[in-house]
Motif scaffolding. Structure first.
Motif, PDB file in Angstrom:
ATOM      1  N   GLY A  13       0.839  -1.188   0.000  1.00 14.27           N
ATOM      2  CA  GLY A  13       0.000   0.000   0.000  1.00 14.27           C
ATOM      3  C   GLY A  13       0.874   1.238   0.000  1.00 14.27           C
ATOM      4  O   GLY A  13       2.100   1.155   0.166  1.00 14.27           O
ATOM      5  N   ASP A  14       0.252   2.393  -0.174  1.00 10.44           N
ATOM      6  CA  ASP A  14       1.005   3.638  -0.297  1.00 10.44           C
ATOM      7  C   ASP A  14       1.770   4.001   0.969  1.00 10.44           C
ATOM      8  O   ASP A  14       1.500   3.468   2.060  1.00 10.44           O
ATOM      9  CB  ASP A  14       0.059   4.786  -0.680  1.00 10.44           C
ATOM     10  N   LEU A  15       2.681   4.921   0.821  1.00  7.41           N
ATOM     11  CA  LEU A  15       3.499   5.411   1.927  1.00  7.41           C
ATOM     12  C   LEU A  15       2.623   5.996   3.032  1.00  7.41           C
ATOM     13  O   LEU A  15       1.704   6.772   2.761  1.00  7.41           O
ATOM     14  CB  LEU A  15       4.464   6.475   1.402  1.00  7.41           C
ATOM     15  N   GLY A  16       2.885   5.592   4.270  1.00 10.86           N
ATOM     16  CA  GLY A  16       2.222   6.188   5.415  1.00 10.86           C
ATOM     17  C   GLY A  16       0.834   5.666   5.750  1.00 10.86           C
ATOM     18  O   GLY A  16       0.131   6.252   6.575  1.00 10.86           O
ATOM     19  N   VAL A  17       0.424   4.549   5.152  1.00 12.20           N
ATOM     20  CA  VAL A  17      -0.920   4.025   5.437  1.00 12.20           C
ATOM     21  C   VAL A  17      -0.955   3.177   6.703  1.00 12.20           C
ATOM     22  O   VAL A  17      -2.043   2.807   7.173  1.00 12.20           O
ATOM     23  CB  VAL A  17      -1.472   3.213   4.245  1.00 12.20           C
ATOM     24  N   GLY A  18       0.220   2.839   7.258  1.00 13.89           N
ATOM     25  CA  GLY A  18       0.258   2.094   8.513  1.00 13.89           C
ATOM     26  C   GLY A  18       0.657   0.641   8.388  1.00 13.89           C
ATOM     27  O   GLY A  18       0.386  -0.160   9.286  1.00 13.89           O
ATOM     28  N   TRP A  61       6.169  -9.631   4.748  1.00 13.91           N
ATOM     29  CA  TRP A  61       7.057  -8.738   4.010  1.00 13.91           C
ATOM     30  C   TRP A  61       6.433  -7.352   3.951  1.00 13.91           C
ATOM     31  O   TRP A  61       5.389  -7.158   3.325  1.00 13.91           O
ATOM     32  CB  TRP A  61       7.302  -9.269   2.595  1.00 13.91           C
ATOM     33  N   ASP A  62       7.083  -6.417   4.609  1.00 16.79           N
ATOM     34  CA  ASP A  62       6.632  -5.027   4.686  1.00 16.79           C
ATOM     35  C   ASP A  62       7.275  -4.267   3.519  1.00 16.79           C
ATOM     36  O   ASP A  62       8.453  -3.922   3.566  1.00 16.79           O
ATOM     37  CB  ASP A  62       7.076  -4.449   6.038  1.00 16.79           C
ATOM     38  N   ILE A  63       6.493  -4.025   2.460  1.00 19.95           N
ATOM     39  CA  ILE A  63       7.018  -3.410   1.239  1.00 19.95           C
ATOM     40  C   ILE A  63       6.860  -1.896   1.318  1.00 19.95           C
ATOM     41  O   ILE A  63       5.766  -1.386   1.567  1.00 19.95           O
ATOM     42  CB  ILE A  63       6.293  -3.939  -0.015  1.00 19.95           C
ATOM     43  N   ALA A  64       7.934  -1.174   1.098  1.00 21.97           N
ATOM     44  CA  ALA A  64       7.896   0.287   1.187  1.00 21.97           C
ATOM     45  C   ALA A  64       6.866   0.863   0.225  1.00 21.97           C
ATOM     46  O   ALA A  64       6.692   0.373  -0.894  1.00 21.97           O
ATOM     47  CB  ALA A  64       9.275   0.868   0.879  1.00 21.97           C
ATOM     48  N   GLY A  65       6.179   1.943   0.668  1.00 25.33           N
ATOM     49  CA  GLY A  65       5.074   2.504  -0.095  1.00 25.33           C
ATOM     50  C   GLY A  65       5.449   3.038  -1.456  1.00 25.33           C
ATOM     51  O   GLY A  65       4.617   3.086  -2.362  1.00 25.33           O
ATOM     52  N   GLN A  66       6.694   3.449  -1.619  1.00 20.93           N
ATOM     53  CA  GLN A  66       7.110   3.995  -2.906  1.00 20.93           C
ATOM     54  C   GLN A  66       7.579   2.929  -3.875  1.00 20.93           C
ATOM     55  O   GLN A  66       7.863   3.216  -5.031  1.00 20.93           O
ATOM     56  CB  GLN A  66       8.226   5.038  -2.722  1.00 20.93           C
ATOM     57  N   ALA A  92      -7.918  10.051   0.970  1.00 19.65           N
ATOM     58  CA  ALA A  92      -8.584   9.474  -0.198  1.00 19.65           C
ATOM     59  C   ALA A  92      -7.597   9.020  -1.265  1.00 19.65           C
ATOM     60  O   ALA A  92      -7.843   8.035  -1.968  1.00 19.65           O
ATOM     61  CB  ALA A  92      -9.565  10.487  -0.789  1.00 19.65           C
ATOM     62  N   ALA A  93      -6.483   9.720  -1.387  1.00 20.94           N
ATOM     63  CA  ALA A  93      -5.513   9.361  -2.425  1.00 20.94           C
ATOM     64  C   ALA A  93      -4.964   7.951  -2.232  1.00 20.94           C
ATOM     65  O   ALA A  93      -4.621   7.274  -3.205  1.00 20.94           O
ATOM     66  CB  ALA A  93      -4.368  10.376  -2.448  1.00 20.94           C
ATOM     67  N   THR A  94      -4.880   7.503  -0.981  1.00 18.27           N
ATOM     68  CA  THR A  94      -4.344   6.156  -0.737  1.00 18.27           C
ATOM     69  C   THR A  94      -5.342   5.084  -1.166  1.00 18.27           C
ATOM     70  O   THR A  94      -4.941   3.979  -1.534  1.00 18.27           O
ATOM     71  CB  THR A  94      -3.957   5.962   0.742  1.00 18.27           C
ATOM     72  N   PHE A  95      -6.646   5.413  -1.109  1.00 18.34           N
ATOM     73  CA  PHE A  95      -7.646   4.486  -1.646  1.00 18.34           C
ATOM     74  C   PHE A  95      -7.609   4.487  -3.166  1.00 18.34           C
ATOM     75  O   PHE A  95      -7.742   3.443  -3.807  1.00 18.34           O
ATOM     76  CB  PHE A  95      -9.038   4.838  -1.151  1.00 18.34           C
ATOM     77  N   LEU A 122      -7.418  -3.703   3.690  1.00 19.28           N
ATOM     78  CA  LEU A 122      -7.512  -3.135   5.030  1.00 19.28           C
ATOM     79  C   LEU A 122      -7.759  -1.638   4.939  1.00 19.28           C
ATOM     80  O   LEU A 122      -6.934  -0.884   4.404  1.00 19.28           O
ATOM     81  CB  LEU A 122      -6.239  -3.399   5.828  1.00 19.28           C
ATOM     82  N   ALA A 123      -8.907  -1.206   5.459  1.00 15.45           N
ATOM     83  CA  ALA A 123      -9.238   0.220   5.568  1.00 15.45           C
ATOM     84  C   ALA A 123      -8.707   0.686   6.922  1.00 15.45           C
ATOM     85  O   ALA A 123      -9.392   0.614   7.941  1.00 15.45           O
ATOM     86  CB  ALA A 123     -10.754   0.419   5.458  1.00 15.45           C
ATOM     87  N   ASN A 124      -7.460   1.131   6.933  1.00 13.99           N
ATOM     88  CA  ASN A 124      -6.732   1.331   8.180  1.00 13.99           C
ATOM     89  C   ASN A 124      -6.914   2.735   8.767  1.00 13.99           C
ATOM     90  O   ASN A 124      -7.331   3.661   8.098  1.00 13.99           O
ATOM     91  CB  ASN A 124      -5.244   1.051   7.948  1.00 13.99           C
ATOM     92  N   LYS A 125      -6.566   2.863  10.044  1.00 17.25           N
ATOM     93  CA  LYS A 125      -6.644   4.088  10.845  1.00 17.25           C
ATOM     94  C   LYS A 125      -8.079   4.504  11.129  1.00 17.25           C
ATOM     95  O   LYS A 125      -8.402   5.689  11.210  1.00 17.25           O
ATOM     96  CB  LYS A 125      -5.865   5.225  10.186  1.00 17.25           C
ATOM     97  N   CYS A 126      -8.956   3.511  11.311  1.00 23.51           N
ATOM     98  CA  CYS A 126     -10.356   3.827  11.587  1.00 23.51           C
ATOM     99  C   CYS A 126     -10.511   4.541  12.927  1.00 23.51           C
ATOM    100  O   CYS A 126     -11.536   5.185  13.168  1.00 23.51           O
ATOM    101  CB  CYS A 126     -11.214   2.573  11.536  1.00 23.51           C
ATOM    102  N   ASP A 127      -9.500   4.456  13.808  1.00 26.88           N
ATOM    103  CA  ASP A 127      -9.565   5.175  15.082  1.00 26.88           C
ATOM    104  C   ASP A 127      -9.537   6.686  14.885  1.00 26.88           C
ATOM    105  O   ASP A 127      -9.948   7.443  15.779  1.00 26.88           O
ATOM    106  CB  ASP A 127      -8.380   4.774  15.967  1.00 26.88           C
ATOM    107  N   LEU A 128      -9.086   7.155  13.714  1.00 26.90           N
ATOM    108  CA  LEU A 128      -9.012   8.597  13.459  1.00 26.90           C
ATOM    109  C   LEU A 128     -10.321   9.166  12.931  1.00 26.90           C
ATOM    110  O   LEU A 128     -10.448  10.377  12.769  1.00 26.90           O
ATOM    111  CB  LEU A 128      -7.885   8.890  12.460  1.00 26.90           C
ATOM    112  N   LEU A 129     -11.268   8.289  12.644  1.00 23.85           N
ATOM    113  CA  LEU A 129     -12.573   8.764  12.200  1.00 23.85           C
ATOM    114  C   LEU A 129     -13.438   9.038  13.419  1.00 23.85           C
ATOM    115  O   LEU A 129     -13.610   8.175  14.275  1.00 23.85           O
ATOM    116  CB  LEU A 129     -13.253   7.725  11.309  1.00 23.85           C
ATOM    117  N   GLY A 130     -14.008  10.212  13.499  1.00 23.14           N
ATOM    118  CA  GLY A 130     -14.878  10.556  14.621  1.00 23.14           C
ATOM    119  C   GLY A 130     -16.282  10.048  14.381  1.00 23.14           C
ATOM    120  O   GLY A 130     -16.600   8.886  14.614  1.00 23.14           O
ATOM    121  N   LEU A 131     -17.135  10.916  13.873  1.00 20.08           N
ATOM    122  CA  LEU A 131     -18.490  10.499  13.527  1.00 20.08           C
ATOM    123  C   LEU A 131     -18.438   9.539  12.357  1.00 20.08           C
ATOM    124  O   LEU A 131     -17.494   9.568  11.550  1.00 20.08           O
ATOM    125  CB  LEU A 131     -19.337  11.722  13.168  1.00 20.08           C
TER     126      LEU A 131
END
Length: 210
Positions: A13-18, A61-66, A92-95, A122-131
């Motif tokens: 997945g893209d850089l910084g998605v977790g 295997w953790d593949i770098a996002g770039q 949105a760009a990572t999706f 994996l739709a990650n970082k769902c903890d950052l979504l409030g409502l």
């Protein structure tokens, strides 16, 4: 007799998605806000006592996002039998990049049956979504684009990480059993995964994980 399996699983997945955070949570049960960006590729090993007769060793295997933009992914993907494809629900760009990663995966590696490797989204970082926020219609998206399932995840809150990996491993094991059943008996083959928000239900298309 106990069966042992060694499966190579890609986390892409893209850089910084977790991706690194997901692996650290799954393998070591830790989370940090301060991981550095992965350079190239990193590795982690997790042993799963799947049932009384089966041990599964996952080589993650953790593949770098770039890396999708380079020429090395074909080398990194070699001999993988499954993938976790990660995007960040707050970006949105990572999706938008998900299908490019999936195409890269499907064009560079196939299973012995000539099928694409099973992949869980994996739709990650769902903890950052409030409502409650409308995620894309992922059931239809996954079906249309060849994912075996999807999960809303958080490495920080430990949401659905184990379930997602278990879903993927179940699909890998199904393929292994199918491949073994189809094998020519005269030929010897060398063998060389905080609560979710209640308004969303992660999906796994055929496995028993909810």
């Amino acid at each position: 007799m106990q069966q042992e399996h060694l499966f190579k699983v890609l986390v892409i997945g893209d850089l910084g998605v977790g991706k690194t955070s997901i692996i650290k949570r799954f393998v070591h049960q830790i989370f940090s806000q301060h991981y550095r960006a992965t350079i190239g590729v990193d590795f982690a090993l997790k042993v799963l006592h799947w049932d009384s007769k089966t041990v599964v060793r996952l080589q993650l295997w953790d593949i770098a996002g770039q890396e999708r933009y380079g020429n090395m992914t074909r080398v990194y993907y070699r001999e993988a039998v499954g993938a976790l494809l990660v995007f960040d629900v707050t970006r949105a760009a990572t999706f938008d990049a998900v299908l490019k990663w999936k195409e890269d995966l499907d064009t560079k590696i196939t299973l012995s049956s000539r099928k694409v490797v099973p992949a869980v989204l994996l739709a990650n970082k769902c903890d950052l979504l409030g409502l409650p926020a409308p995620l894309p219609k992922l059931d239809a998206f996954c079906k249309e684009n060849g994912f075996v399932g999807w999960y809303e995840t958080s490495a920080k809150d430990n949401t659905n990480i184990d379930s997602a990996v278990r879903c993927l491993v179940e699909h890998i094991l199904v393929h292994e059993e199918s491949a073994a059943g189809d094998a020519d008996p005269d030929v010897v083959a060398l063998a060389g995964h905080g609560p979710s928000r209640k308004h969303m239900r992660p999906r796994c298309s055929t496995c028993t994980t909810p």
